[in-house]
Design an enzyme around this catalytic site. Structure first.
Site, PDB file in Angstrom:
ATOM      1  N   HIS A 184     120.087  32.375 -81.678  1.00 14.85           N
ATOM      2  CA  HIS A 184     118.644  32.690 -81.687  1.00 14.85           C
ATOM      3  C   HIS A 184     118.417  34.118 -82.169  1.00 14.85           C
ATOM      4  O   HIS A 184     119.086  35.041 -81.713  1.00 14.85           O
ATOM      5  CB  HIS A 184     118.064  32.538 -80.287  1.00 14.85           C
ATOM      6  CG  HIS A 184     117.855  31.113 -79.893  1.00 14.85           C
ATOM      7  ND1 HIS A 184     116.792  30.687 -79.141  1.00 14.85           N
ATOM      8  CD2 HIS A 184     118.577  30.001 -80.168  1.00 14.85           C
ATOM      9  CE1 HIS A 184     116.865  29.377 -78.963  1.00 14.85           C
ATOM     10  NE2 HIS A 184     117.949  28.943 -79.570  1.00 14.85           N
ATOM     11  N   TYR A 193     108.521  33.145 -73.532  1.00 16.67           N
ATOM     12  CA  TYR A 193     108.286  33.788 -72.239  1.00 16.67           C
ATOM     13  C   TYR A 193     106.786  33.982 -72.135  1.00 16.67           C
ATOM     14  O   TYR A 193     106.189  34.687 -72.959  1.00 16.67           O
ATOM     15  CB  TYR A 193     108.952  35.165 -72.186  1.00 16.67           C
ATOM     16  CG  TYR A 193     110.455  35.162 -72.127  1.00 16.67           C
ATOM     17  CD1 TYR A 193     111.229  35.069 -73.295  1.00 16.67           C
ATOM     18  CD2 TYR A 193     111.127  35.287 -70.912  1.00 16.67           C
ATOM     19  CE1 TYR A 193     112.621  35.101 -73.240  1.00 16.67           C
ATOM     20  CE2 TYR A 193     112.520  35.315 -70.858  1.00 16.67           C
ATOM     21  CZ  TYR A 193     113.257  35.218 -72.026  1.00 16.67           C
ATOM     22  OH  TYR A 193     114.636  35.246 -71.974  1.00 16.67           O
ATOM     23  N   PRO A 241     116.415  36.730 -62.591  1.00 12.28           N
ATOM     24  CA  PRO A 241     116.829  36.080 -63.844  1.00 12.28           C
ATOM     25  C   PRO A 241     115.912  36.363 -65.038  1.00 12.28           C
ATOM     26  O   PRO A 241     116.225  35.949 -66.158  1.00 12.28           O
ATOM     27  CB  PRO A 241     116.785  34.588 -63.496  1.00 12.28           C
ATOM     28  CG  PRO A 241     115.839  34.474 -62.358  1.00 12.28           C
ATOM     29  CD  PRO A 241     115.928  35.747 -61.597  1.00 12.28           C
ATOM     30  N   LYS A 299     120.343  38.523 -67.508  1.00  8.94           N
ATOM     31  CA  LYS A 299     121.437  39.495 -67.560  1.00  8.94           C
ATOM     32  C   LYS A 299     122.628  39.165 -66.661  1.00  8.94           C
ATOM     33  O   LYS A 299     123.715  39.713 -66.846  1.00  8.94           O
ATOM     34  CB  LYS A 299     120.925  40.904 -67.198  1.00  8.94           C
ATOM     35  CG  LYS A 299     119.925  41.465 -68.183  1.00  8.94           C
ATOM     36  CD  LYS A 299     120.517  41.616 -69.564  1.00  8.94           C
ATOM     37  CE  LYS A 299     119.503  41.945 -70.623  1.00  8.94           C
ATOM     38  NZ  LYS A 299     119.802  41.326 -71.924  1.00  8.94           N
ATOM     39  N   TYR A 357     117.290  43.422 -74.786  1.00 12.84           N
ATOM     40  CA  TYR A 357     117.355  41.957 -74.716  1.00 12.84           C
ATOM     41  C   TYR A 357     118.707  41.438 -75.214  1.00 12.84           C
ATOM     42  O   TYR A 357     119.308  40.573 -74.588  1.00 12.84           O
ATOM     43  CB  TYR A 357     116.198  41.336 -75.518  1.00 12.84           C
ATOM     44  CG  TYR A 357     116.053  39.862 -75.260  1.00 12.84           C
ATOM     45  CD1 TYR A 357     115.464  39.391 -74.084  1.00 12.84           C
ATOM     46  CD2 TYR A 357     116.528  38.923 -76.181  1.00 12.84           C
ATOM     47  CE1 TYR A 357     115.343  38.030 -73.831  1.00 12.84           C
ATOM     48  CE2 TYR A 357     116.416  37.564 -75.940  1.00 12.84           C
ATOM     49  CZ  TYR A 357     115.814  37.125 -74.762  1.00 12.84           C
ATOM     50  OH  TYR A 357     115.707  35.780 -74.510  1.00 12.84           O
TER      51      TYR A 357
HETATM   52  P1  FAD Z   1     129.036  33.013 -59.441  1.00 12.67           P
HETATM   53  O1  FAD Z   1     128.774  32.281 -60.696  1.00 12.67           O
HETATM   54  O2  FAD Z   1     128.050  32.901 -58.327  1.00 12.67           O
HETATM   55  O3  FAD Z   1     130.473  32.566 -58.931  1.00 12.67           O
HETATM   56  C1  FAD Z   1     130.953  32.919 -57.651  1.00 12.67           C
HETATM   57  C2  FAD Z   1     131.937  31.846 -57.194  1.00 12.67           C
HETATM   58  O4  FAD Z   1     132.520  32.251 -55.967  1.00 12.67           O
HETATM   59  C3  FAD Z   1     131.274  30.508 -56.939  1.00 12.67           C
HETATM   60  O5  FAD Z   1     131.958  29.496 -57.654  1.00 12.67           O
HETATM   61  C4  FAD Z   1     131.385  30.314 -55.427  1.00 12.67           C
HETATM   62  O6  FAD Z   1     131.536  28.946 -55.070  1.00 12.67           O
HETATM   63  C5  FAD Z   1     132.622  31.124 -55.115  1.00 12.67           C
HETATM   64  N1  FAD Z   1     132.707  31.622 -53.729  1.00 12.67           N
HETATM   65  C6  FAD Z   1     131.722  32.136 -52.964  1.00 12.67           C
HETATM   66  N2  FAD Z   1     132.197  32.517 -51.761  1.00 12.67           N
HETATM   67  C7  FAD Z   1     133.528  32.232 -51.770  1.00 12.67           C
HETATM   68  C8  FAD Z   1     134.583  32.378 -50.815  1.00 12.67           C
HETATM   69  N3  FAD Z   1     134.377  32.919 -49.609  1.00 12.67           N
HETATM   70  N4  FAD Z   1     135.822  31.957 -51.148  1.00 12.67           N
HETATM   71  C9  FAD Z   1     136.068  31.426 -52.381  1.00 12.67           C
HETATM   72  N5  FAD Z   1     135.103  31.242 -53.323  1.00 12.67           N
HETATM   73  C10 FAD Z   1     133.856  31.645 -53.018  1.00 12.67           C
HETATM   74  N6  FAD Z   1     122.353  35.050 -66.245  1.00 12.67           N
HETATM   75  C11 FAD Z   1     122.371  35.272 -67.582  1.00 12.67           C
HETATM   76  O7  FAD Z   1     123.079  36.182 -68.048  1.00 12.67           O
HETATM   77  N7  FAD Z   1     121.644  34.528 -68.477  1.00 12.67           N
HETATM   78  C12 FAD Z   1     120.801  33.571 -68.037  1.00 12.67           C
HETATM   79  O8  FAD Z   1     120.158  32.903 -68.859  1.00 12.67           O
HETATM   80  C13 FAD Z   1     120.697  33.350 -66.629  1.00 12.67           C
HETATM   81  N8  FAD Z   1     119.881  32.398 -66.129  1.00 12.67           N
HETATM   82  C14 FAD Z   1     119.975  32.058 -64.817  1.00 12.67           C
HETATM   83  C15 FAD Z   1     119.213  31.005 -64.374  1.00 12.67           C
HETATM   84  C16 FAD Z   1     119.292  30.623 -63.042  1.00 12.67           C
HETATM   85  C17 FAD Z   1     118.460  29.491 -62.575  1.00 12.67           C
HETATM   86  C18 FAD Z   1     120.177  31.291 -62.145  1.00 12.67           C
HETATM   87  C19 FAD Z   1     120.309  30.858 -60.697  1.00 12.67           C
HETATM   88  C20 FAD Z   1     120.935  32.352 -62.585  1.00 12.67           C
HETATM   89  C21 FAD Z   1     120.838  32.755 -63.914  1.00 12.67           C
HETATM   90  N9  FAD Z   1     121.599  33.795 -64.408  1.00 12.67           N
HETATM   91  C22 FAD Z   1     121.551  34.102 -65.740  1.00 12.67           C
HETATM   92  C23 FAD Z   1     122.511  34.516 -63.526  1.00 12.67           C
HETATM   93  C24 FAD Z   1     123.966  34.003 -63.584  1.00 12.67           C
HETATM   94  O9  FAD Z   1     124.003  32.608 -63.410  1.00 12.67           O
HETATM   95  C25 FAD Z   1     124.818  34.690 -62.508  1.00 12.67           C
HETATM   96  O10 FAD Z   1     124.610  36.083 -62.600  1.00 12.67           O
HETATM   97  C26 FAD Z   1     126.322  34.373 -62.698  1.00 12.67           C
HETATM   98  O11 FAD Z   1     126.591  33.085 -62.210  1.00 12.67           O
HETATM   99  C27 FAD Z   1     127.199  35.381 -61.947  1.00 12.67           C
HETATM  100  O12 FAD Z   1     128.542  34.999 -62.123  1.00 12.67           O
HETATM  101  P2  FAD Z   1     129.636  35.367 -61.020  1.00 12.67           P
HETATM  102  O13 FAD Z   1     130.918  34.827 -61.544  1.00 12.67           O
HETATM  103  O14 FAD Z   1     129.516  36.788 -60.660  1.00 12.67           O
HETATM  104  O15 FAD Z   1     129.187  34.576 -59.710  1.00 12.67           O
HETATM  105  C1  DHB Z   2     117.473  31.008 -69.590  1.00 16.01           C
HETATM  106  C2  DHB Z   2     117.401  31.654 -68.374  1.00 16.01           C
HETATM  107  C3  DHB Z   2     116.820  32.903 -68.305  1.00 16.01           C
HETATM  108  O1  DHB Z   2     116.767  33.546 -67.126  1.00 16.01           O
HETATM  109  C4  DHB Z   2     116.309  33.512 -69.443  1.00 16.01           C
HETATM  110  O2  DHB Z   2     115.723  34.734 -69.350  1.00 16.01           O
HETATM  111  C5  DHB Z   2     116.405  32.876 -70.656  1.00 16.01           C
HETATM  112  C6  DHB Z   2     116.985  31.613 -70.731  1.00 16.01           C
HETATM  113  C7  DHB Z   2     118.082  29.657 -69.639  1.00 16.01           C
HETATM  114  O3  DHB Z   2     118.559  29.203 -68.589  1.00 16.01           O
HETATM  115  O4  DHB Z   2     118.070  29.037 -70.713  1.00 16.01           O
END
Ligand code: FAD
Ligand code: DHB
Length: 411
Positions: free
Chosen positions: A98, A223, A313, A317, A405
């Site tokens: 994009h 957005y 979100p 980021k 962005y």
């Molecule tokens: P997580 O993905 O949360 O992974 C942590 C892992 O640890 C999990 O699998 C969990 O089960 C495990 N865990 C927890 N506790 C324990 C324990 N005690 N023992 C063993 N395992 C454990 N970010 C973006 O950059 N772009 C986006 O478009 C975006 N959109 C989003 C949309 C939504 C709806 C949501 C909810 C989030 C979005 N985010 C986005 C944020 C992004 O998904 C998170 O920041 C990302 O998942 C963080 O990754 P992580 O590996 O730090 O943690």
């Molecule tokens: C998506 C999620 C976001 O938080 C965003 O800013 C843009 C796209 C997505 O899940 O596609």
């Protein structure tokens, strides 16, 4: 950043056989990673590339983590990190590239051509596919699913994690612990009180996200902020739409499918045609909150990704910061195992926090710009309009928006 790929043999190396053939004894690995999300799996992949043994402890099942619907927007810096680690092939083949987005306020909209402005695109590729790619690249014996970290111990010379697998506890001794277990994991909890200092902001609203079996109504993200609040139009391929609505805190379960579609039509018009309705196959509720630890390191425990900081979100980021933290820590661990050089490990916390604050800042700005927040007055509506106008009209403000962005502002 030098690539985490290294042709020279590491100074310390252990055998590549199954790390824990039995689950009832004390075991040893070099790096024990808690959490098989994007952050933990990226460190794991980087360790495998430099010949350092690591094991990932994951509380949930493999099926669960591979199918958890979350992020979709991947910055070019994240793609480069994954590609350097040898897991970018599918992403580069399948992701949509994009170069612009639509920023809509009430009935006015403007396209932000961030690709032309910065020279870099962003990629749409589901987070669970990144997780699958990383798991597929890993030795399956080294990711312990359905295993929860229940206790984290760190001294200044060594460390250990106690885990629970099907009711049986065992202890993993290691040189370093990587806390990649998200916002509610064991590693953040394990910090001593004096190291738990953090900063928080709760915006008091939620996002209700849906995945729907219907073609996206536009090629780019929209957005939008109307008097009734925020809506985001995103996509997963050519036949699925990913759509988000700002909703009052805790109200997601009360939204019927019909009400969701009506509200999306209202908030995404008139910049877009009406959305063709399709089956809603997934719903996610997310609290709009920000959190950041003052210091994501304690002795031999390093926190990365959501464990160290969570961002609302709004600016997409979280996933990108998680992978960036992982690459930064992996590089520091590489220097340690290669040359016993500990400067990178000592600097990890301040480098990671500095980058995360930039992402917090932009996420907070996007949240303010695009949402009607509890307690907002007409003053807030007017300043929101002024901010929107400034981004759209002023090349310097537009450039700054585009740099944040696509993630260039954090490099
Ligand atoms: P997580 O993905 O949360 O992974 C942590 C892992 O640890 C999990 O699998 C969990 O089960 C495990 N865990 C927890 N506790 C324990 C324990 N005690 N023992 C063993 N395992 C454990 N970010 C973006 O950059 N772009 C986006 O478009 C975006 N959109 C989003 C949309 C939504 C709806 C949501 C909810 C989030 C979005 N985010 C986005 C944020 C992004 O998904 C998170 O920041 C990302 O998942 C963080 O990754 P992580 O590996 O730090 O943690
Ligand atoms: C998506 C999620 C976001 O938080 C965003 O800013 C843009 C796209 C997505 O899940 O596609």
């Amino acid at each position: 950043m030098p690539s985490t790929r290294s042709s020279s043999a590491p100074k310390k190396q252990q055998s590549g056989t199954s790390p824990f053939p039995r689950l009832d004894a004390e075991r040893k690995t070099q790096v024990c990673i808690i959490g098989a999300g994007p952050a933990g799996l990226t460190v794991h992949q980087a360790m495998a590339q430099i010949g350092v043994t690591s094991v990932v402890i994951e509380a949930r099942s493999r099926q669960y983590v591979q199918n958890r619907v979350r992020a979709g927007l991947v910055e070019p810096g994240t793609v480069r990190i994954l590609d350097d680690l040898g897991v970018g092939q599918k992403l580069l083949r399948d992701a949509a590239c994009h170069k612009g987005l639509l920023l809509q306020l009430d009935d006015t909209s403007a396209r932000v051509p961030f690709g032309d402005i910065t020279g870099e695109p962003v990629y749409m590729y589901p987070q669970q596919h990144i997780v699958r790619d990383l798991i597929s690249a890993s030795d399956p014996q080294r990711i312990l699913f359905d295993t929860e970290a229940v206790n984290v111990e760190t001294g200044s010379l060594d460390a250990a994690v106690t885990v629970n697998h099907a009711g049986r506890h065992f202890r993993v001794k290691c040189d370093f612990i990587v806390g990649a277990d998200g916002a509610h994991g064991a590693s953040r909890r394990s910090l001593p009180d004096e190291r738990k200092k953090s900063y928080e902001r709760d915006y008091g609203i939620d996002w209700l996200g849906i995945l729907a079996e219907t073609a996206p109504l536009a090629d780019e993200l929209i957005y939008s902020c109307s008097a009734r609040g925020f809506a985001l139009h995103s996509m997963r391929g050519e036949s699925q739409s990913r759509l988000y609505l700002q909703v009052p805190r805790g109200s997601s379960p009360s939204w019927t499918d019909d009400r969701i579609w009506q509200e999306l039509d209202y908030r995404l018009s008139p910049g877009a045609a009406r959305i063709r309705r399709g089956d809603i196959t997934e719903r996610t509720a997310v609290k709009l909150k920000a959190f950041q630890l003052e210091n994501p390191q304690y002795r031999r425990l390093f926190l990365i990704g959501d464990a160290a900081h969570t961002v609302p979100p709004s600016a997409a980021k979280g996933l990108n910061l998680a992978v960036e933290d992982a690459a930064c820590l992996a590089q520091a661990l590489w220097a340690w195992y290669q040359d016993h050089e500990r400067g990178g490990l000592d600097r990890y916390a301040s480098k990671a926090a500095q980058r995360a604050w930039l992402a917090q800042m932009f996420s907070a700005e996007m949240t303010r710009l695009l949402h009607v927040l509890p307690g907002d007055t007409q003053f807030d509506t007017k300043t929101r309009t002024a901010r929107w106008q400034r981004i759209v009209d002023n090349p310097i403000a537009l450039r700054d928006f585009a740099d944040h962005y696509v993630g260039i502002a954090r490099r």
